[in-house]
Design a protein around this motif. Sequence first.
Motif, PDB file in Angstrom:
ATOM      1  N   TYR A 409     -27.199  51.956  12.844  1.00 18.51           N
ATOM      2  CA  TYR A 409     -28.203  51.139  13.519  1.00 18.51           C
ATOM      3  C   TYR A 409     -27.591  50.513  14.772  1.00 18.51           C
ATOM      4  O   TYR A 409     -27.932  49.401  15.142  1.00 18.51           O
ATOM      5  CB  TYR A 409     -28.722  50.048  12.588  1.00 18.51           C
ATOM      6  CG  TYR A 409     -29.612  50.550  11.474  1.00 18.51           C
ATOM      7  CD1 TYR A 409     -31.000  50.392  11.531  1.00 18.51           C
ATOM      8  CD2 TYR A 409     -29.085  51.182  10.356  1.00 18.51           C
ATOM      9  CE1 TYR A 409     -31.820  50.836  10.511  1.00 18.51           C
ATOM     10  CE2 TYR A 409     -29.903  51.643   9.332  1.00 18.51           C
ATOM     11  CZ  TYR A 409     -31.257  51.470   9.422  1.00 18.51           C
ATOM     12  OH  TYR A 409     -32.072  51.930   8.403  1.00 18.51           O
ATOM     13  N   SER A 410     -26.676  51.220  15.406  1.00 21.02           N
ATOM     14  CA  SER A 410     -25.947  50.693  16.557  1.00 21.02           C
ATOM     15  C   SER A 410     -26.420  51.333  17.851  1.00 21.02           C
ATOM     16  O   SER A 410     -27.041  52.414  17.859  1.00 21.02           O
ATOM     17  CB  SER A 410     -24.448  50.955  16.379  1.00 21.02           C
ATOM     18  OG  SER A 410     -24.182  52.358  16.390  1.00 21.02           O
ATOM     19  N   THR A 411     -26.109  50.684  18.957  1.00 25.60           N
ATOM     20  CA  THR A 411     -26.420  51.242  20.275  1.00 25.60           C
ATOM     21  C   THR A 411     -25.765  52.610  20.443  1.00 25.60           C
ATOM     22  O   THR A 411     -26.379  53.541  20.992  1.00 25.60           O
ATOM     23  CB  THR A 411     -25.921  50.287  21.381  1.00 25.60           C
ATOM     24  OG1 THR A 411     -26.574  49.021  21.247  1.00 25.60           O
ATOM     25  CG2 THR A 411     -26.192  50.858  22.755  1.00 25.60           C
ATOM     26  N   GLU A 412     -24.520  52.734  19.971  1.00 25.70           N
ATOM     27  CA  GLU A 412     -23.801  53.997  20.114  1.00 25.70           C
ATOM     28  C   GLU A 412     -24.500  55.129  19.356  1.00 25.70           C
ATOM     29  O   GLU A 412     -24.612  56.253  19.865  1.00 25.70           O
ATOM     30  CB  GLU A 412     -22.365  53.841  19.613  1.00 25.70           C
ATOM     31  CG  GLU A 412     -21.507  52.919  20.459  1.00 25.70           C
ATOM     32  CD  GLU A 412     -21.639  51.445  20.097  1.00 25.70           C
ATOM     33  OE1 GLU A 412     -20.842  50.644  20.601  1.00 25.70           O
ATOM     34  OE2 GLU A 412     -22.546  51.087  19.299  1.00 25.70           O
ATOM     35  N   PHE A 413     -24.984  54.827  18.157  1.00 23.62           N
ATOM     36  CA  PHE A 413     -25.671  55.859  17.373  1.00 23.62           C
ATOM     37  C   PHE A 413     -26.963  56.291  18.066  1.00 23.62           C
ATOM     38  O   PHE A 413     -27.248  57.484  18.189  1.00 23.62           O
ATOM     39  CB  PHE A 413     -25.967  55.317  15.979  1.00 23.62           C
ATOM     40  CG  PHE A 413     -26.673  56.307  15.083  1.00 23.62           C
ATOM     41  CD1 PHE A 413     -25.991  57.357  14.511  1.00 23.62           C
ATOM     42  CD2 PHE A 413     -28.028  56.183  14.825  1.00 23.62           C
ATOM     43  CE1 PHE A 413     -26.632  58.281  13.688  1.00 23.62           C
ATOM     44  CE2 PHE A 413     -28.682  57.084  14.012  1.00 23.62           C
ATOM     45  CZ  PHE A 413     -27.985  58.137  13.437  1.00 23.62           C
ATOM     46  N   VAL A 417     -28.491  59.875  19.501  1.00 20.68           N
ATOM     47  CA  VAL A 417     -29.838  60.366  19.216  1.00 20.68           C
ATOM     48  C   VAL A 417     -30.544  60.723  20.524  1.00 20.68           C
ATOM     49  O   VAL A 417     -31.223  61.755  20.626  1.00 20.68           O
ATOM     50  CB  VAL A 417     -30.645  59.312  18.435  1.00 20.68           C
ATOM     51  CG1 VAL A 417     -32.114  59.711  18.350  1.00 20.68           C
ATOM     52  CG2 VAL A 417     -30.064  59.130  17.032  1.00 20.68           C
ATOM     53  N   SER A 418     -30.370  59.893  21.540  1.00 19.10           N
ATOM     54  CA  SER A 418     -30.992  60.163  22.838  1.00 19.10           C
ATOM     55  C   SER A 418     -30.524  61.501  23.404  1.00 19.10           C
ATOM     56  O   SER A 418     -31.320  62.268  23.959  1.00 19.10           O
ATOM     57  CB  SER A 418     -30.658  59.032  23.816  1.00 19.10           C
ATOM     58  OG  SER A 418     -31.208  59.293  25.098  1.00 19.10           O
ATOM     59  N   ALA A 419     -29.231  61.780  23.244  1.00 18.71           N
ATOM     60  CA  ALA A 419     -28.686  63.048  23.743  1.00 18.71           C
ATOM     61  C   ALA A 419     -29.246  64.246  22.985  1.00 18.71           C
ATOM     62  O   ALA A 419     -29.288  65.365  23.509  1.00 18.71           O
ATOM     63  CB  ALA A 419     -27.169  63.026  23.657  1.00 18.71           C
ATOM     64  N   PRO A 516     -28.289  43.466  21.106  1.00 14.69           N
ATOM     65  CA  PRO A 516     -28.239  44.670  20.282  1.00 14.69           C
ATOM     66  C   PRO A 516     -27.080  44.636  19.286  1.00 14.69           C
ATOM     67  O   PRO A 516     -26.137  43.840  19.417  1.00 14.69           O
ATOM     68  CB  PRO A 516     -28.039  45.791  21.306  1.00 14.69           C
ATOM     69  CG  PRO A 516     -27.337  45.127  22.450  1.00 14.69           C
ATOM     70  CD  PRO A 516     -27.908  43.740  22.516  1.00 14.69           C
ATOM     71  N   SER A 517     -27.162  45.490  18.301  1.00 15.92           N
ATOM     72  CA  SER A 517     -26.073  45.673  17.340  1.00 15.92           C
ATOM     73  C   SER A 517     -25.227  46.854  17.806  1.00 15.92           C
ATOM     74  O   SER A 517     -25.758  47.910  18.152  1.00 15.92           O
ATOM     75  CB  SER A 517     -26.641  45.954  15.943  1.00 15.92           C
ATOM     76  OG  SER A 517     -25.625  45.975  14.974  1.00 15.92           O
ATOM     77  N   THR A 518     -23.921  46.683  17.841  1.00  7.13           N
ATOM     78  CA  THR A 518     -23.019  47.727  18.323  1.00  7.13           C
ATOM     79  C   THR A 518     -21.929  47.993  17.288  1.00  7.13           C
ATOM     80  O   THR A 518     -21.796  47.266  16.301  1.00  7.13           O
ATOM     81  CB  THR A 518     -22.361  47.313  19.647  1.00  7.13           C
ATOM     82  OG1 THR A 518     -21.508  46.182  19.410  1.00  7.13           O
ATOM     83  CG2 THR A 518     -23.410  46.940  20.696  1.00  7.13           C
ATOM     84  N   LEU A 519     -21.127  49.008  17.533  1.00  6.81           N
ATOM     85  CA  LEU A 519     -20.012  49.283  16.633  1.00  6.81           C
ATOM     86  C   LEU A 519     -19.018  48.127  16.653  1.00  6.81           C
ATOM     87  O   LEU A 519     -18.442  47.777  15.624  1.00  6.81           O
ATOM     88  CB  LEU A 519     -19.314  50.584  17.036  1.00  6.81           C
ATOM     89  CG  LEU A 519     -20.106  51.879  16.845  1.00  6.81           C
ATOM     90  CD1 LEU A 519     -19.270  53.077  17.286  1.00  6.81           C
ATOM     91  CD2 LEU A 519     -20.536  52.057  15.384  1.00  6.81           C
ATOM     92  N   ASP A 520     -18.820  47.546  17.832  1.00  2.00           N
ATOM     93  CA  ASP A 520     -17.892  46.429  17.948  1.00  2.00           C
ATOM     94  C   ASP A 520     -18.461  45.155  17.336  1.00  2.00           C
ATOM     95  O   ASP A 520     -17.739  44.372  16.716  1.00  2.00           O
ATOM     96  CB  ASP A 520     -17.560  46.190  19.425  1.00  2.00           C
ATOM     97  CG  ASP A 520     -16.585  45.047  19.604  1.00  2.00           C
ATOM     98  OD1 ASP A 520     -15.484  45.110  19.010  1.00  2.00           O
ATOM     99  OD2 ASP A 520     -16.915  44.085  20.327  1.00  2.00           O
TER     100      ASP A 520
END
Length: 534
Positions: A409-413, A417-419, A516-520
């Motif tokens: 549920y992170s920005t990185e994930f 998905v966008s890619a 946002p929620s991120t990995l960090d």
Amino acid sequence: MTTATGQTPATAPGTTPGSAPARPNATGVRSRPLLLAAVAVCAACGLIYELVLLTLSASLTGGGITQTSLIVAGFVAALGAGALLVKPFLGRAATTFVAVEIALGVAGGLSAVTLYVSFSYYGTSSAVLLVATAVIGILVGAEVPLLMTLLQAGRGGIDAEGSGKLLADLNAADYAGALLGGLAWPFVLLPLAGQVRGAALTGMINLVAAAVVAAFLLRRQLSTRARRGATAALLAAAAVLGVLLVRAQDIEVTARQRLYDDPIVSAQRSAYQEIVVTERAGDVRLYLDGDLQFSSVDEHRYTEALVHPVLARDPARVLILGGGDGLAAREVLRHPSVREVVQVELDPAVIDLARGRLATLNGDALADPRVDVVVEDAFRWLRTPDARGFDAVVVDMPDPDTPVLGRLYSTEFYGLVSAALAPDGLVVVQAGSPYSTPTAYWRTVATLASAGFGTSPYHVLVPSFGDWGFVLGQAGTDPPGLVLSTQAPALRFLDDAGLQAAGVFPADRRPQVLAPSTLDRPRIVEDMRQGYVG
């Protein structure tokens, strides 16, 4: 003339001038390899007990960085306390070591079942977890000073270099045993025996180590009375753990059933989670680690609301991340434009369940020739060349109540998905309840937006879940809009009017502007841990 310890007869310990040198006892040079082997076994068991506590923390209470840190730090602190507490007993190292190993075998062997039963009956195991961490840590911490004392016994005076070499041997055996235990728990004991039996088997190994040391290495240091007492205690402890090994399944079934209102018809622990299926009066329910995934009575509400808005542009290629029960795939396959579905699910046990007991519910969707099932971590798979060119992506993941799930549920994930999306593609994410966990819900909306998506939040009533929310997204800043395709099949629950109404939120659950929620900074995990809002 000197003795084997390098001392002259006149100064060797245990001798007087003119007398014969003292004979090294059973823990002398010849018994060092066996005693070092015992060090390795004890270290392996000690690390396994710590891993048992961490595993139970994750499966019973969701684990998390805070609780994991408390267990690790508490265990290390208890090791130091155990080393200090055992100092008055070093003069009776042999007897004390056997007693410590028996106590450790019982405490560690019973730790898993005690925690599991306490959670099942009382709804919490935090206090028991803290006590178990302290007790096991103290006992493990007492081992090294005792073993060091035993290794030195019968060796006479040891100079600085000799002490260093002895400590090096002790540390090498200790760390080698820790490596063995660290590998044995995830690759052997947990998958083959489970948590309760795995802990009990480790306790048995502790008892065997104590018995070997007492019988073969320390027999000259233990009095007859001490040997008899140790034998009786070892047999009693082995009997307790033996009963647990035999009755473990019955205990687990009884304790597990208390967690569920309906009769359990299937239960297993995979490498990733506990999977339970219940059924009463035709209502089939799936639980993963105790969290409800669906009820067959109303799952069509959830599944239709999740899937059909993202199919509004009549996609040909659809990617499903999660959703291993096959219900989302069933709905996707009903849409006439769909030609290919890629289903990415981490746990093969869930896929087997979908193809077996749940096949009637999901219409045997995973057997459809249009479906390609990939057993893989979604985060890892999205980095592969295969994760490209999808017209629609369905993200149907469990709630992010652990750091492992929080990364999904992170920005990185969502960037990955966008890619994976085609230029005009849509993505939908199950986002939890905007009523019960509003901060986590709007955190998901904010995180999806931070990855470059325009968002359309919406929610529907699913009686078994309550008010449940989703987020529809498309590339850019414009919201995609909530509509159904003109090609959509006849639906039991969702229609155009209902979908439009789903985009309206009441005054007491208005949208929130959040980071946002991120990995960090996995903020969404903390949002979930704050509990439910009434």
